[in-house]
Scaffold this motif. Structure first.
Motif, PDB file in Angstrom:
ATOM      1  N   GLU A  11       0.834  -1.203   0.000  1.00  0.00           N
ATOM      2  CA  GLU A  11       0.000   0.000   0.000  1.00  0.00           C
ATOM      3  C   GLU A  11       0.867   1.249   0.000  1.00  0.00           C
ATOM      4  N   MET A 251     -10.782  10.339  -7.885  1.00  0.00           N
ATOM      5  CA  MET A 251     -10.764   9.020  -7.279  1.00  0.00           C
ATOM      6  C   MET A 251      -9.329   8.554  -7.033  1.00  0.00           C
ATOM      7  N   VAL A 254      -7.823  10.421  -3.991  1.00  0.00           N
ATOM      8  CA  VAL A 254      -8.310   9.948  -2.693  1.00  0.00           C
ATOM      9  C   VAL A 254      -7.747   8.557  -2.388  1.00  0.00           C
ATOM     10  N   LEU A 255      -7.723   7.708  -3.422  1.00  0.00           N
ATOM     11  CA  LEU A 255      -7.211   6.357  -3.237  1.00  0.00           C
ATOM     12  C   LEU A 255      -5.738   6.389  -2.833  1.00  0.00           C
ATOM     13  N   TYR A 258      -5.502   7.206   0.798  1.00  0.00           N
ATOM     14  CA  TYR A 258      -5.856   6.055   1.634  1.00  0.00           C
ATOM     15  C   TYR A 258      -4.710   5.042   1.673  1.00  0.00           C
ATOM     16  N   PHE A 259      -4.172   4.733   0.477  1.00  0.00           N
ATOM     17  CA  PHE A 259      -3.086   3.759   0.413  1.00  0.00           C
ATOM     18  C   PHE A 259      -1.906   4.215   1.254  1.00  0.00           C
ATOM     19  N   GLU A 262      -2.707   3.679   4.879  1.00  0.00           N
ATOM     20  CA  GLU A 262      -2.619   2.263   5.260  1.00  0.00           C
ATOM     21  C   GLU A 262      -1.163   1.831   5.369  1.00  0.00           C
TER      22      GLU A 262
END
Lengths: 275, 329
Positions: A11, A251, A254-255, A258-259, A262
């Protein structure tokens, strides 16, 4: 060392790479597309890949979509980071004060936190911007207005456990001022769990900004992805790419956040296990 | 039963200061918006300077802010939210008309995302770390990163514009003359796209909470016992692991309600679905701050009620909750 550990998680590697690419896009936008991205530069409704000068085509007015998407990255990242920074600063200050002083202070601050949490974040931002007027600054404040509650709660919980420790008792015993104890001894140690909220806050700030500008409440003077999607919506039948391109950018951003978040959590827990 | 009642009473008392703080906040926003109810009324109905002054006196708008706040509170207590300039109607009537639609949308998408999300969460959590788990968790993260209004647009583009399967906007076919079940089916068809758009986004949360809850339960001793007893894996997963991981997912229902209400604003706007969200958009476009703040207040009340219901369900599911409250008494 910890950066390496972060990049070694899948991630973290993907998120880190995407974020670096985004930062590059945001920074190079004014170099590659100098001038106003909202300026009319070509014929209207040029489809993507049709003209090498406009790789993503042009919109209903003849504005360059690629320039808009790249400048939009700047807007999204600046607003996301600024709102998250404000939310974390205010939230951790409130949480520290509540946790350290306890009693009435704690009760009052926590009730206020609860009230802010009960209002749907997006509605709060919508009401604030529509009253004060849309600009980069007001959008940041509007988003931070609801985002500070989570850091406040986490900081308070952290402080409650830290204030029992010996070094805080020692600071008190040598006569340190309570505020000095709060912000020099307790807060720095309470910060790591609060900072781990950062990725989620930045991501949701970017989504809220996009939704605000989708409804016409973004800063009208800068290119934003939400505005681009909303303008494309009127011609969804004939020129869907106008909404699709900024949507995918949103998208992916944002992804990536998040990655990265994580990856950071995983790297941190790997460190805990190793030590 | 008395345990639930005690919990209910404690929560109701606790929500009073919360509502008060929110009301004071909306009052300040109203003040900051400038222009008062009389301006709105005069702009709408038309009134000369003399009448305006008289109305100001009558409605107590020349008083100090504190007195005005008291007047505002008093009016709210009587469910009087003021006059909507954009719709030339009392605000409370408008809200009551739109609330059921939003509750229908929220209820449908909550049921969808909770049901599907926790189901997929069980599938993912049945074998934490397996390929299936990784794919599902990753997919959930991707879905969670999609902006709701954009997903709505893409779904509309695909299913209404391209395929023509589902209606593009509204809550029912206008002037269809349908009644009874035919009308319900029509509404259901209109509900599919907005409800799926909302549900798909929030599905990820339930999936993740369920999955991580299950991953934790797997490490517990009673699971080792169950395995040692030679129970079938399926039985362990469903009866022991999933069941014990369900409670935090129920908690999410309450936490999510505020977010979902916020998310429904944009979704309703995308699909022209006549609920509170679309009303909020009209309020923004019509510069109708009292209406917008009325929607905020109603949403807060809705969130509080939903959380109350979730708390009660939780107390019924988990006998430990509320027991300490009784002891403390």
């Amino acid at each position: 060392m910890s950066v390496l550990r972060f990049l070694r998680t899948p991630e973290g590697a993907v998120g880190g790479f995407l974020l670096a690419a985004l930062a590059f896009v945001a920074l190079s936008a004014p170099v590659l597309f100098p001038g106003d991205p909202l300026a009319i530069v070509g014929p209207a409704y040029l489809h993507p890949f049709a003209n090498p000068a406009f790789p993503l085509g042009t919109d209903s007015l003849g504005r360059n979509v690629l320039a808009g998407v790249m400048h939009g990255a700047r807007t999204s990242l600046v607003i996301g980071l600024a709102a998250a920074f404000a939310a974390i600063v205010v939230g951790s200050a409130v949480g520290t004060l509540a946790g350290l002083f306890g009693g009435v202070v704690d009760e009052v601050l926590m009730r206020i936190t609860e009230a802010f949490q009960t209002v749907p974040a997006f509605l709060l931002a919508l009401a604030f911007v529509s009253v004060v007027g849309p600009s980069m600054g007001t959008v940041v404040v509007a988003i931070a207005l609801s985002a500070w509650t989570a850091p406040a709660r986490v900081a308070r919980a952290e402080v409650l456990s830290i204030r029992q420790r010996d070094y805080v008792a020692a600071a008190r015993a040598v006569g340190m001022h309570p505020l000095a104890i709060a912000f020099r001894e307790v807060l720095p140690n309470a910060l790591p769990p609060v900072l781990s909220l950062a990725s989620v806050i930045v991501a949701s700030a970017i989504l809220i900004e996009a939704a605000l500008s989708f409804l016409g409440l973004g800063d009208p003077n800068v290119a934003t992805w939400g505005t681009m999607i909303s303008e494309g919506r009127n011609v969804l039948r004939s020129a869907a790419y106008l909404s699709i391109a900024p949507g995918i950018a949103l998208m992916v951003t944002v992804l990536a956040i998040y990655f990265a978040g994580e990856g950071a959590v995983e790297a941190a827990s790997a460190r805990r296990i190793a030590s | 039963m008395s345990r639930t009642w005690l919990l209910l009473r404690r929560r109701l008392i606790g929500s009073v200061p919360v509502i008060l703080i929110v009301v004071v906040g909306t009052f300040f926003l109203l003040e900051a918006a400038g222009g008062d109810a009389v301006d709105a009324y005069a702009g709408e109905v038309g009134a000369d300077a003399g009448l305006i002054e008289q109305l100001r006196q009558q409605w107590g708008l020349n008083e100090s802010p504190l007195t005005r706040l008291a007047t505002y509170l008093w009016a709210l207590l009587h469910l009087d939210l003021g006059w909507s300039v954009a719709f030339s109607r009392p605000i409370s009537g408008l809200l009551m008309e739109r609330l059921p639609n939003t509750l229908l949308l929220m209820g449908t998408s909550t049921a969808l995302s909770f049901g599907l999300g926790s189901l997929l969460g069980v599938v993912a959590g049945a074998r934490p770390g397996s390929a299936r788990d990784r794919v599902l968790s990753m997919g959930a993260l991707v879905l969670y990163a999609v902006p709701g209004f954009w997903l709505g647009l893409v779904l509309a583009l695909f299913f209404s514009v391209q395929l023509g399967w589902l209606p593009l906007a509204g809550i029912e076919t206008i002037a269809s003359g349908l009644t009874g079940w035919a009308r319900a089916a029509d509404i259901a068809r209109h509900l599919v796209l907005p409800a799926s758009a909302l549900a798909l986004i929030y599905l990820a949360l339930y999936l993740r909470v369920m999955r991580s809850g299950m991953a934790e339960v797997w490490r517990m001793d009673f699971i080792r016992t169950a395995r040692a007893k030679g129970l079938a894996r399926r039985r362990i997963v469903l009866r022991h692991v999933a069941r014990n991981a369900l409670l935090p997912v129920v908690t999410m229902l309450g936490v999510q309600s505020a977010q979902m209400l916020g998310g429904s604003v944009v979704i309703e706007s995308v699909f022209g679905y006549p609920g509170l969200g679309l009303l909020a958009e009209s309020a923004v476009r019509g510069r109708d701050t009292p209406l917008l703040l009325g929607i905020v207040l109603l949403s807060v009340v809705t969130v509080i009620v939903v959380n109350l219901v979730v708390d009660i369900v939780y107390a019924l599911l988990d006998p430990r909750v509320g027991a300490e409250a009784e002891g403390a008494r």
